[in-house]
Design a protein around this motif. Structure first.
Motif, PDB file in Angstrom:
ATOM      1  N   GLU C 319      77.457  10.188  14.971  1.00  0.00           N
ATOM      2  CA  GLU C 319      75.818  10.217  15.482  1.00  0.00           C
ATOM      3  C   GLU C 319      74.947  10.392  15.688  1.00  0.00           C
TER       4      GLU C 319
ATOM      5  N   TYR E  12      81.725  18.206  19.280  1.00  0.00           N
ATOM      6  CA  TYR E  12      81.141  18.474  19.277  1.00  0.00           C
ATOM      7  C   TYR E  12      79.717  19.009  18.714  1.00  0.00           C
ATOM      8  N   THR E  14      76.844  18.289  17.171  1.00  0.00           N
ATOM      9  CA  THR E  14      76.083  18.062  18.010  1.00  0.00           C
ATOM     10  C   THR E  14      75.218  17.767  19.267  1.00  0.00           C
ATOM     11  N   GLY E  15      74.343  18.398  20.081  1.00  0.00           N
ATOM     12  CA  GLY E  15      73.954  18.296  21.002  1.00  0.00           C
ATOM     13  C   GLY E  15      73.462  20.214  21.618  1.00  0.00           C
ATOM     14  N   SER E  18      76.745  22.484  20.414  1.00  0.00           N
ATOM     15  CA  SER E  18      76.757  22.061  19.129  1.00  0.00           C
ATOM     16  C   SER E  18      77.141  24.049  18.589  1.00  0.00           C
ATOM     17  N   GLN E  55      78.867  14.931  21.962  1.00  0.00           N
ATOM     18  CA  GLN E  55      78.041  16.051  22.647  1.00  0.00           C
ATOM     19  C   GLN E  55      78.135  16.140  23.792  1.00  0.00           C
TER      20      GLN E  55
END
Ligand SMILES: Nc1ncnc2c1ncn2[C@@H]1O[C@H](COP(=O)(O)OP(=O)(O)OP(=O)(O)O)[C@@H](O)[C@H]1O
Ligand SMILES: Nc1ncnc2c1ncn2[C@@H]1O[C@H](COP(=O)(O)OP(=O)(O)OP(=O)(O)O)[C@@H](O)[C@H]1O
Ligand SMILES: [Mg+2]
Ligand SMILES: [Mg+2]
Lengths: 372, 281, 359, 266, 417
Positions: C319, E12, E14-15, E18, E55
């Motif tokens: 990602e 998730y 990332t984002g 996270s 995410q």
């Protein structure tokens, strides 16, 4: 003076009439509302009462809360202004709307913490002020590298392109930095090294009529630092040769090139300055909660501030920030509950929109030149 | 018209050429070939004119010299450009300005949100000789163009077309260049001012030794003040020669000066034999 | 070599004004349509259709819509996702209130609701311009998003606060809801896309399109030529929001099949759409397809494609890397060709036309 | 070619009258108490030094600026706050000093855009681009092709105007204004930046328009040769004030004009 | 070819969320990897774990569903309410059970309606019940609640609004005032007006239904507003170490619901450290192992692995299918003894799912932050099963009516264990 001379002059210019209407209108509204409530024509359960009277009654009866709200609004406004300032600098200098400013804030703060962790954790330097300062210098170095890289790789080849293309390039940049940042620092939220940086952490209570308010020392520090930053940058850009060149570049890349302004050099200066502002912003916001990529969305709040103050104005950033900050806190606090709360998300934009309808270039923005 | 052979002006030898353009080719957008091998030279202290119809490539030539082509997605694909004997294609426009070669762009390009005076001051951006000298030069510009002095505090975006043109020229003068590339200086200026501008050009040229390369439609004026002229057509130089010789040339007379058989033509009686009139025929 | 305009003389203005004046182009379009209608459903797997083609089809109308507003009329909007949300909720309300009417009708109708809201938020565009307007449209985005969460009536007071897409059929074949086959959903969406793209292309090539572009290129001159700014801009807002609305309805009903719209139709999506418009090429309908394919396809292709060609990245790292690649690729593309993929396409055609000569 | 004789002009009706117009921007007085008229079918030149207020005058006439004082009567009607599109609908077209073409559109589309006011088929047909909408489109295309032929710009029909050299842009702009079939055509320095040959062409176009259509023309130009040859009457502005008004010959000999503008007698 | 069980898990890392997503993902991953390393998988079948990054974005989650389907995953863990809602209608068609541990659509606990969805060990509605019981304990009885003001600070999204109906019902019954303080996702780190409102309303207790960056900000703002931290009660997702830590000393006293222990003092955690972390195969930093959310990831891993074991037993095969997994989950039964066997004695309450009840209303307790780490603060608190279950059933009915054509349960109930 005779009657003739009096009548000969038009009584009031249309502008004066408008101004009087602006003042008289609200006064009249207040008077009418007071009369209506006093006479019992509208009671506490009416909508008009809830919207137009009740909030003011609450303000009056609980002054400590009002002051606290204003203070919170003030602090929020200062912090918004800091983010907006980063945008303004770059916009002023290149006409580029730097969408990556938000991620730069996160990036700067994370580099600071990252350096500190390396210094303290791996190299065994005692935690504290010295290590924090070294980390700060490291973070500044990163921002300088970033500025140079952005200029070389993104801006230089895109000279003289329309605004929207530049905007998208910065969106691309923000994608890149987000991915890179998460790869480099991990997605875990980090705690800001507030005390190592020598920022105060306590709070004081101040007695005010009706109660006491609570003031965080950190917020006071944030306000002071932001003010110093904004004033000094304002002077730098307004009064120096570079400042004039910046405005020229924003007007037209092509013409600026033709008179020998070095876009490259100017852009590095400006992006680095924006990087410094981002670092300061990151420290201040980070100290209030934590440093994570979620902080990026805060940057969106700078947008209404920006349009309200005008894209190109440094004082505009601060004034806009304060109007938005205080306006939205008051709105959310006194009127929000009527609508189920959470109106803060759009209130700022609506406030900005309303201002724009009267001044399409923002409060301090450069006039939009329409000539043919 | 004469064949596109290029004759180097006899008097000049390599060292006193301030600018030499050798056989350049320019392509826009990777596909549109605009200049097809253009060569020209400007002697130090000379005033050289480029003449030619719309779209001949005058502006493109000047931009190629001042390196402003990149900003328009154009590039020089062949040939070389020497300014004071050095290749300059790799330089950035601001380096070139620092070295003393500045362009006044066609169509004004003032900084609309800056006042006239600020516009003029940006012209001095590359200068390092102190505020006082810049002040002096500013005053000099104002004596050249009194109209600018009157409007010095107006945002240039609001000034009239002619005022902007004066501003653009004044701005270039502020950088104290060795060479100025003037693109259509007379456009949109009142006749008096046109005259005046060319007088200024001659004045600066003779007093300060600044060289000029002027792209101009006003052939009459240009050939009166220039020492040498080139005529361009569709991306090629088709004729060149001393200004005087060009003025005397019959073709030039008919097509560029509007004096055929010794008489000035009236615009009312334009011959239109080659032109079909299909206006609602 | 086969791509030449030589020998194709246009004998009427109608032929010259056709949207695809070259025979090769017309053949090309026919081939593409054939592939889209037969090739994809027959050859592509469920996975490819549902992760690439469906979101692509759902987003293309929004990208076209924003292109009409931004690319053709020059009004930057960051509220497209909000207008998509209006479409989605309108469609949901309509189909739950009147389940007997065919869902396809409601998907189209939801566009009108969105158009109406779009016009309201387009009003300030008369005074506010450029990036200022962009920020003003954010007001629409956030306000609408807030409404989706705050007004339970919109989602029929569902405890979950989300839309659940009911089963709807056409000639007895399920086209929405969980039991609908992906191929069927794809064909439905494709048909919407084809028709909408055709309409859009008609509009921009005619009088209305020219007024839009005139306003974009120089609004003052346009007004001095008799083009009234406000109605022109509002029409652009209306048409654009209409497209966004249909797109939103497709997005939820055909692609997602249920959504927590408050988070789905967020500012992020607005940006993605703007992104697609610019990457694809401002002021180009075909570019809208390229742009949408870029934003929908590229992440998926990279994410699932890189491991298959032997670059061992998965999950979160993928990602992040994909994000970096997209960012870098965007910048690269803008540098190579600021006018987007559509222009690259044109240049390629141009080169083909003069091949083997370089100019 | 038929030039209108002086008697024609004397008999001609006044199509546009400017009465005591003043215009100020903050402290800057662009126009002060200017009055003149334009008669049907004539070529009326407006000249004056740079910054005299010529462009501002045109801007007032077609409603882009609103005079702070005075009034402008067009075809017997006075509209104090006329919007530009109303002027256009009333039959006033113009070209601009700094070319104001629609840069992203082709020559053809630019000129077609000039026909917008004359086109009427509604949204529904536009969406389909068939039937009436297409018929209308073709009809206007015919008209536009006439203009293209007339101005001899066939070869650049499909070229985006942003890429055209300056001179051709001016020509396209004239075409766009002509496409509106105006009653009054306002030309702001149509020949700036052209060489002689091109100026001759342009002159011919202007005269042809004037003769064939009887279109009234207001012309701003700095080339005295052109002005003197083309115009029927000339009004001279300086610092926003009118300093002379009359036939070219009269104006040419006016000492005030010579001092302020011409420099040397022409 | 070795037997394997494929599990495509949403994560998730990332984002904006996270911060909460990473430790959970690490915990589950490390546990399953430990099984592979220590035991060679489950009964010899290796677990193939593929993470699908979302995410916290529904669109990507749907893509991950397709990936799970294409890869033949036996289970789908949506890790977001939006993703759960979008995929629930497809589960019975694509035959992949959905495992939403203590989140997602609460009525999905009704197994008769949702045979393919599992949300043990409790729903948000149970959480609400635990909150109010705990408050009543502290106040000295349910009758003391009358007239009290209890606020819910919640993320303004379906996840955040989930407990509202139950809290409203409880408010009516016990006579306390319920005040709602929604926090928009974009304002997660900017809550000062929310907390001013709390100060104005003189709210007595605050319940925090927050997620991601919202939590640390809330804890810190509570400190700034002078709200007593020991009256701030987080839902279990607000109980991350990173939620409380940034507030520093201000966070001391903050409480959160949990249903499992923290720390590394369990053989199973030690095994993870030995077989995975120390071999450098974990993505988690060493010092985060044993933190609250990490252990919650481990808890999820244990439940999943146990269900896989069940599925193997019921189907008699080592490589199981989604349908097998569904049956395995329906007959999940981890007694106290089994917990001990698994190396996690006293780690959590016994869990037993049935065909009817896919959630279980199992007991939880409060944990409290002491300024540096979480510690258990109360004994087990049992949610009011009899009150919640009817509400869930009603919710399930509402779901089927708004989704006409929702299939009746046809899956056989296989309760051997
Ligand atoms: N940015 C561009 N992209 C593509 N083609 C261009 C571009 N700029 C100019 N051209 C083309 O290059 C040719 C030469 O243009 P140029 O502007 O140099 O002519 P010019 O001699 O200066 O004409 P004018 O007298 O009208 O100013 C023209 O045919 C023009 O269409
Ligand atoms: N919108 C405006 N705001 C401020 N000043 C203006 C504006 N428009 C025009 N002016 C001023 O009014 C004066 C007249 O301008 P105008 O453009 O009419 O001159 P002009 O006669 O057309 O000159 P030129 O021949 O140079 O084009 C100029 O000094 C100009 O600066
Ligand atoms: Mg030119
Ligand atoms: Mg003018």
């Amino acid at each position: 003076m005779t009657d003739a001379t009096l009548t000969a002059k038009p009584a009031l210019s249309p502008q004066q009439i408008r101004r009087i209407a602006w003042i008289a209108g609200p006064v009249l509204l207040v008077v009418v509302l007071t009369l209506l409530t006093r006479s019992g024509a509208i009671g506490p359960s009416d909508w008009t009462y809830k919207i137009l009277v009740d909030p003011f009654v609450t303000m009056w009866s609980l002054p400590d809360l009002l002051i606290q709200t204003l203070w919170e609004g003030f602090v929020a406004g200062v912090l918004y202004a800091l983010i907006a300032l980063g945008f303004v600098l770059i916009f002023k200098a290149s006409g580029v709307f730097n969408f990556a400013q938000g991620i730069m804030v996160v990036f700067a703060a994370l580099s600071l913490i990252g350096f500190y962790e390396i210094l303290v954790g791996r190299l065994g330097i005692p935690a504290g002020y010295a290590a924090a300062m070294v980390a700060l210098i490291g973070a500044l170095g990163i921002m300088l590298l970033l500025a140079i890289a952005v200029e070389r790789i993104v801006l230089r080849p895109l000279v003289n392109q329309p605004d929207i293309i530049m905007l998208m390039a910065t969106v691309g940049l923000s994608f890149f930095l987000t991915g890179f940042g998460e790869l480099a620092f991990g997605g875990n939220p980090k705690v800001m090294i507030t005390s190592a940086l020598g920022l105060p952490t306590g709070s004081s209570s101040i007695d005010v009529p009706g109660g006491r308010i609570n003031v965080q020392h950190l917020d006071v520090a944030a306000a002071i630092i932001a003010t110093i930053l904004i004033v000094s940058l304002g002077i730098f850009f307004q009064k120096t040769r570079i400042g004039r060149a910046l405005r020229a570049v924003a007007d037209s890349h092509k013409a600026a090139l033709s008179v020998g302004i070095s876009l490259n050099q100017i852009w590095i200066i400006v992006w680095f300055t924006a990087g410094i502002v981002a670092l300061v912003t990151g420290i201040m916001w980070g100290a209030r909660s934590e440093v994570s990529f979620a902080l990026e969305v805060i940057a969106l709040k700078a947008l209404p501030v920006l349009v309200l103050g005008g894209f190109t104005s440094i004082p505009g950033a601060i004034v806009g920030g304060l109007i938005i900050g205080i306006g939205e806190k008051l709105g959310e606090f006194y009127w929000g509950p009527l609508m189920g709360g959470g109106i803060e998300t759009w209130l700022a934009y609506i406030i900005a929109l309303v201002f724009l309808l009267f001044r399409p270039q923002g409060l301090f923005g450069e006039k939009i030149i329409e000539r043919i | 018209m004469s064949a596109p052979t290029h004759v180097t002006p006899v008097a000049e030898t390599a060292q006193d050429l301030i600018l030499a353009v050798n056989n350049i080719e320019v392509i826009y957008d990777h596909v549109i070939l605009v200049l097809k091998g253009v060569s020209l030279v400007v002697p130090r202290g000379g005033i050289v004119a480029i003449l030619g119809a719309n779209g001949a490539g005058k502006t493109t030539t000047l931009k190629a010299i001042s390196n402003l082509l990149h900003a328009e997605r154009g590039e020089v694909t062949k040939g070389s450009i020497l300014f004071e004997g050095e290749e300059v294609q790799a330089l950035s426009p601001n380096d070139l300005v620092r070295r003393g070669c500045i362009q006044v762009m066609e169509g004004r390009h003032c900084f609309g949100h800056l006042t006239i005076e600020e516009n003029l001051l940006t012209g001095a951006f590359t200068r390092r000789d102190g505020k006082a000298a810049i002040r002096d030069d500013l005053e000099k510009i104002y004596t050249y163009f009194p109209r600018l002095k009157e409007r010095r505090n107006s945002m240039s975006g609001y000034t009239s077309g002619g005022e902007q043109q004066m501003c653009a020229i004044g701005r270039a003068l502020m950088s104290r260049p060795k060479m100025i590339l003037l693109d259509e200086p007379s456009m949109g200026l009142a006749p008096q001012i046109v005259e005046q501008i060319f007088e200024i050009v001659r004045d600066i040229n003779s007093r300060e030794g600044v060289s000029f390369l002027v792209a101009e439609q006003n052939t009459n004026m240009a050939l009166r003040y220039a020492t040498f002229g080139y005529i361009m057509e569709t991306g090629r130089i088709v004729m060149d020669g001393d200004a005087k010789a060009l003025r005397e040339n019959e073709d030039v007379k008919e097509f560029y000066l509007g004096v055929a058989e010794g008489d000035k033509k009236s615009f009312r009686n334009v011959k239109s034999y080659k032109r079909r009139k299909r206006w609602l025929a | 070599m086969f791509y030449r305009d030589a020998g194709q003389y246009k004998t009427s203005y109608a032929a010259d004004m056709a949207i695809f004046p070259l025979r090769q182009d017309r053949v090309g379009i026919a081939v593409i349509l054939l592939i889209a209608y037969l090739g994809v459903p027959l050859l592509a797997g469920d996975f490819a259709i549902s992760t690439v083609m469906l979101p692509l089809m759902a987003l293309v109308p929004a990208v076209i819509g924003l292109n009409i507003l931004t690319g053709y009329t020059g009004l930057i909007s960051l509220g497209s996702a909000g207008f998509m949300g209006v479409g989605a909720y309108a469609c949901y309300k309509l189909t739950t209130l009147f389940p007997e009417v065919n869902i396809l009708v409601w998907i189209l109708c939801s566009g009108f609701f969105s158009a109406a809201i779009g016009v309201v938020f387009g009003l300030p565009s008369l005074r506010i311009k450029g990036l200022y307007l962009a920020v003003a449209t954010l007001a629409a985005q956030f306000f609408l998003q807030w409404c989706f969460v705050r007004i339970p009536w919109l989602y029929n007071y569902n405890a979950s606060g989300a839309i659940e897409v009911p089963l709807r059929t056409l000639f007895g074949i399920p086209i929405t809801g969980p039991t609908a086959e992906v191929e069927v959903k794809y064909l439905v969406a494709l048909t919407f896309v084809v028709i909408l793209a055709w309409f859009a292309s008609n509009l921009v090539h005619g009088r209305i399109g020219r007024s839009w572009m005139a306003v974009r290129d120089m609004d003052i001159a346009a007004e001095l030529m008799g083009i009234r700014l406000l109605p022109t801009k509002l029409l652009a807002f209306a048409v654009s929001s209409f497209y966004c609305g249909v797109s939103g309805a497709l997005f939820v009903f055909i692609y997602l099949g249920g959504a927590e719209a408050g988070t789905e139709f967020s500012i992020r999506l607005s940006f993605l759409i703007l992104f697609a418009v610019i990457i694809g090429g401002l002021g180009s309908i075909i570019g809208s397809f390229f742009g949408a394919a870029f934003i929908v396809g590229l992440p998926t292709v990279l994410k699932f494609g890189l491991p298959t060609i032997g670059i061992p990245i998965t999950g979160a790292v993928a990602e992040k890397v994909v994000l970096m690649i997209i960012g870098a690729l965007t910048i690269f593309l803008l540098i190579v060709e600021p006018h987007g993929l559509a222009r690259l396409w044109q240049i390629a055609k141009q080169k083909l036309r003069v091949w083997p000569y370089p100019y | 070619m038929r030039a209108p004789s002086p008697t024609d002009i004397a008999a001609g009706e006044v199509i546009l009258a400017v009465e005591n117009v003043s215009l100020a921007f903050g402290g800057v007085k662009a126009l002060t108490d200017v009055s003149f008229d334009i008669k049907k079918g004539e070529v009326r030149a407006i000249i004056g030094p740079n910054g005299a207020g010529k462009t501002s005058m045109l801007n007032c006439i077609n409603g882009f600026y609103h005079p702070t004082e005075g009034r402008i009567t067009f075809r017997g009607k006075t509209r104090p706050k006329m919007r530009p599109y109303e002027a256009a609908a009333g039959g006033i077209a113009r070209t601009f000093q700094n070319v104001a073409l629609f840069k992203g559109m082709s020559t053809l589309d630019n000129i077609m855009a000039g026909r917008t006011l004359k086109m009427s088929k509604g949204f529904f047909w536009q969406v389909l681009r068939h039937g009436p909408a297409m018929a209308e489109e073709i009809e206007h295309r015919h008209f536009v092709e006439e203009i293209i032929d007339f101005l001899e710009i066939q070869h650049i029909r499909k070229v985006p105007v942003g890429k055209l050299p300056y001179g051709l842009q001016k020509r396209v702009e004239l075409g766009r204004a002509l496409a509106m079939q105006p009653e009054v055509l306002l030309l702001d320095e149509p020949m700036a930046g052209m060489n002689l040959e091109e100026k001759e062409d342009m002159c011919r176009f202007i005269l042809d328009v004037s003769n064939q259509y009887g279109t009234t023309i207001a012309l701003i130009e700095h080339d005295m040769g052109v002005v003197m040859d083309l115009s029927d009457r000339v009004v001279v502005l300086e610092y926003g004030r009118k300093i002379a008004d009359g036939t070219p010959d009269e104006v040419k000999r006016d000492q005030a004009v010579i001092d302020a503008y011409l420099g040397v007698p022409h | 070819q070795q037997d394997q069980i494929i599990f495509v898990s949403n994560t998730y890392r990332t984002g904006p969320f996270s911060g909460s997503g990473i430790p959970i993902a690490d915990g589950t991953r490390d546990y399953l990897m430990m099984l592979n390393a220590r035991d060679g998988g489950i009964n010899g079948a290796r677990i193939v774990l593929e993470e699908c990054e979302t995410q916290y974005d529904t669109r990507r989650s749907v893509e991950c569903w397709e990936q799970a389907k294409a890869r033949g995953s036996v289970l789908y863990a949506p890790w977001s309410t939006g993703a759960a809602l979008a995929t629930i209608p497809r589960a019975h068609i694509d035959k992949i059970p959905i495992f939403a541990m203590a989140y997602g659509l609460s009525p999905a606990a009704v197994g008769e309606t949702f045979p393919w969805v599992f949300n043990p060990p409790m729903t948000y509605w149970d959480g609400a019940s635990i909150w109010i019981q705990y408050i009543a304990q502290r106040e000295g009885g349910f009758d003391k609640l009358r007239g009290k003001t209890i606020g819910l600070v919640h993320l303004d999204a379906p996840f955040g609004k989930e407990p509202i109906p139950v809290l409203e019902a409880l408010a009516k019954e016990h006579g306390f005032n319920l005040k709602l303080y929604p926090v928009n996702p974009t304002e997660m780190q900017n809550q000062s007006s929310t907390w001013l409102g709390i100060r104005r309303d003189r709210t007595d207790w605050i319940l925090l239904q927050g997620w991601g960056a919202m939590n640390p900000t809330a804890v810190r703002e509570a400190g700034r507003a002078g709200f007593p931290r020991d009256k701030l009660l987080g839902i279990w997702w607000a109980g991350g170490d990173d939620d409380a830590r940034p507030a520093g000393a201000d966070g001391r006293g903050y409480l959160s619901i949990s249903w499992h222990q923290v720390g590394t003092n369990f053989p199973v955690i030690q095994d993870i450290i030995k077989h995975v972390v120390d071999r450098g195969q974990s993505q988690s930093p060493r010092d985060k192992v044993g933190e609250n959310l990490y252990n919650r990831g481990v808890y999820q891993g244990i439940l999943i692995a146990e269900a896989m074991r069940n599925a193997q037993r019921l189907s008699g095969r080592k490589s199981i299918t989604g349908e097998d997994m569904r049956r395995g989950l329906e007959s999940l039964d981890i007694s106290a003894a089994r917990w001990a066997e698994l190396g996690a004695p006293e780690f959590a309450a016994p869990v037993r799912l049935t065909c009817q009840d896919h959630s279980g209303h199992f007991a939880g307790f409060m944990i409290q932050w002491d300024g540096t780490k979480w510690g258990r603060a109360t004994d087990w608190i049992q949610p009011e099963r009899n009150r919640i279950r009817p509400l869930l059933e009603e919710g399930a009915r509402a779901y089927t009516t708004s989704n006409q054509g929702w299939p009746r349960r046809t899956e056989a109930c296989d309760q051997r264990s």
